[in-house]
Design a protein around this motif. Sequence first.
Motif, short mmCIF file in Angstrom:
data_model
loop_
_atom_site.label_atom_id
_atom_site.label_comp_id
_atom_site.label_asym_id
_atom_site.label_seq_id
_atom_site.Cartn_x
_atom_site.Cartn_y
_atom_site.Cartn_z
N ASP A 58 0.80 -1.11 -0.05
CA ASP A 58 -0.17 0.05 0.05
C ASP A 58 0.76 1.16 -0.16
O ASP A 58 0.30 2.29 0.24
N THR A 103 0.89 10.24 -4.85
CA THR A 103 1.03 9.11 -3.91
C THR A 103 2.41 8.80 -3.42
O THR A 103 3.45 9.09 -4.06
N ILE A 149 -9.46 6.91 -7.06
CA ILE A 149 -8.54 6.25 -6.04
C ILE A 149 -9.10 4.87 -5.53
O ILE A 149 -8.11 3.88 -5.40
N ASP A 150 -10.21 4.83 -5.32
CA ASP A 150 -10.67 3.36 -4.85
C ASP A 150 -10.73 2.29 -5.79
O ASP A 150 -10.77 1.02 -5.66
N ARG A 188 -1.42 4.72 -2.23
CA ARG A 188 -1.89 5.79 -1.19
C ARG A 188 -2.30 6.95 -1.61
O ARG A 188 -1.87 8.10 -1.24
N ASN A 208 -7.05 8.16 0.34
CA ASN A 208 -6.95 6.89 0.05
C ASN A 208 -7.28 6.12 1.23
O ASN A 208 -6.92 6.57 2.24
#
Length: 620
Positions: A409, A503, A536-537, A591, A609
């Motif tokens: 992640d 990110t 993002i998801d 992230r 995130n």
Amino acid sequence: MFTTRPTLQGTFGMVSSTHWLASGCAMAVLEDGGNAFDAAVAAGFVLHVVEPHLNGPAGELPALVAPADGAVRVLCGQGVAPAGATIAHYRSLGLDLVPGTGPLAAAVPGAFDAWMLLLRDHGTKPLADVLKYAIGYAEQGHAPVERVGGTVETVRELFETEWTSSAAVYLPDGEPPRPGRLFRNPALAATWKRLLAEVAGAGGREAEIDAAREVWRTGFVAEALLRQSARPTLDTSGRRHTGTLTAADLAAWSATWERPATYDWNGWTVCKAGPWSQGPVLLQQLALLPPELPPYASADYVHLLVEGCKLAMADREAWYGDAADVPLDALLSAPYNDGRRALIGEAASYELRPGGPGGRTPRLSRYALGLASAESGYEALGVGEPTVAKSPLSPVPGEPARPGRAGADGEPTVSGDGSTRGDTCHLDVVDRWGNMISATPSGGWLQSNPVVPELGFPLGTRLQMTWLDERLPNSLTPGRRPRTTLSPSLALREGVPVLAFGTPGGDQQDQWQTHFFLAVALRGPIRGGLDLQGAIDAPNWHNDSFPGSFFPRGMRPGALTVESRTDPAVVGELRRRGHDVLVGEAWSEGRLSAVARDPETGLLSAAANPRGMQGYAAGR
């Protein structure tokens, strides 16, 4: 589509970052009348306190800055190699790679001066007003996230036996920081309080900021950094070394403003830092896209993006770096990428295939070619001329056999010797006046070097990204920046800043960001604005088919990691095409943070995130 949270919308201000306390403090600055740049500086110093395993004041800071009344500029807070950091010096120590930890890996610290330059040139608040949040959390304490304690536990033996100044901060009473218990760093709080005391009365807001920069370069901070650099320190080589940093190195360097690298795609203009970063990799991935794209998230779509990423990353290895004149215009040109796109076939490539823009000959490190030969069936015939055979993946020494180089992640993968990959923070801010910033602070993390006892934070290790080979674009070169993975992003529509995003994740940053940007650009809006949270998801992925930027510089040709939420039929088709697919956890890739502004309505939006359970957006 289902999302974990709403895309926030409002008109006053929006913040998104990798830690809720940083987002909350940035919002507090906006509420107090500050602008986006004041808020970003306050959040940045809070991130030093609450994510010390991911960044620190002696690390680095690249940012994309878009004032409401001016052009987009790059803030370069990436320090250079000290004058004594020559390849000959490192070779004389018997080294083939720059160590992943210790003072030999330290560039001139860049983050602090970059935050100061941003505050001076674009902020409105006095220095004390933006530092008070970080001072409060360092002095009074904060509840640490689990990853802080987990990182400290990993390097406990090193701290207890060698880096005892770090143990004093991060193993008080023999225990690492734990959630639910306040963790303090009084030495860091004392450093900022002393700094403020020394610059008080310097003659106004800007004069105080410049005085603080001078204290950092030549005052008590510089003196403490130099003492630490001169201490023999155990590093990833298994030996003790001193660093090369000198008073002249610290006094001579300062952060700078630069023009961004840009690429126009489908009505958007995407802005990145130049090729001293990996930022243009995202731009080239866009340049490699065909006019018509396969259906979003299909096997054809993922395959196309993965194979394009491999080509762009191969060009990064051969051409990017501050030690060379990078042919960026040629690398982003239509004719060049038309030819590169033709290399993308139906099957997954296991080759490292840099191109030759303008007829130039690509240059790759002898170490990278040797690694390719050992790990992937490469036979190094000459620089830039590897032949390749497919072979089963084999683990890089010291790394797990299958997962990617970084934590899934974007959190760091940390070894017991402190070597770290994939570690960073990110924050984005937009305010009611239209000011916008995307910033990716990193480096100087707690596992990089021993804590400087007088200061409460360590030196960084960014020089590990350079090669100890002569005449490469990313060769270790005194006075030159190591090529960094840090890569904030900002996008415009019709010349107006609309979207800031980024990110953590080391080499994955411009993979995950490309997927995010295309998800925003290709899919429909939500509630009249960009669907930031949905993008993002969405299930994400990354590949490892190129030399890693972090010690020990491993690579895994053909390896592709996808989240388990990916359609099984897509996974099956990718495997049929030859991708060595690892199905990771459901929420394990990236992230990302993002903010946006609609220039027609003034509507602001933000998303953060959910992976890792600590990134948050705030706004109204």
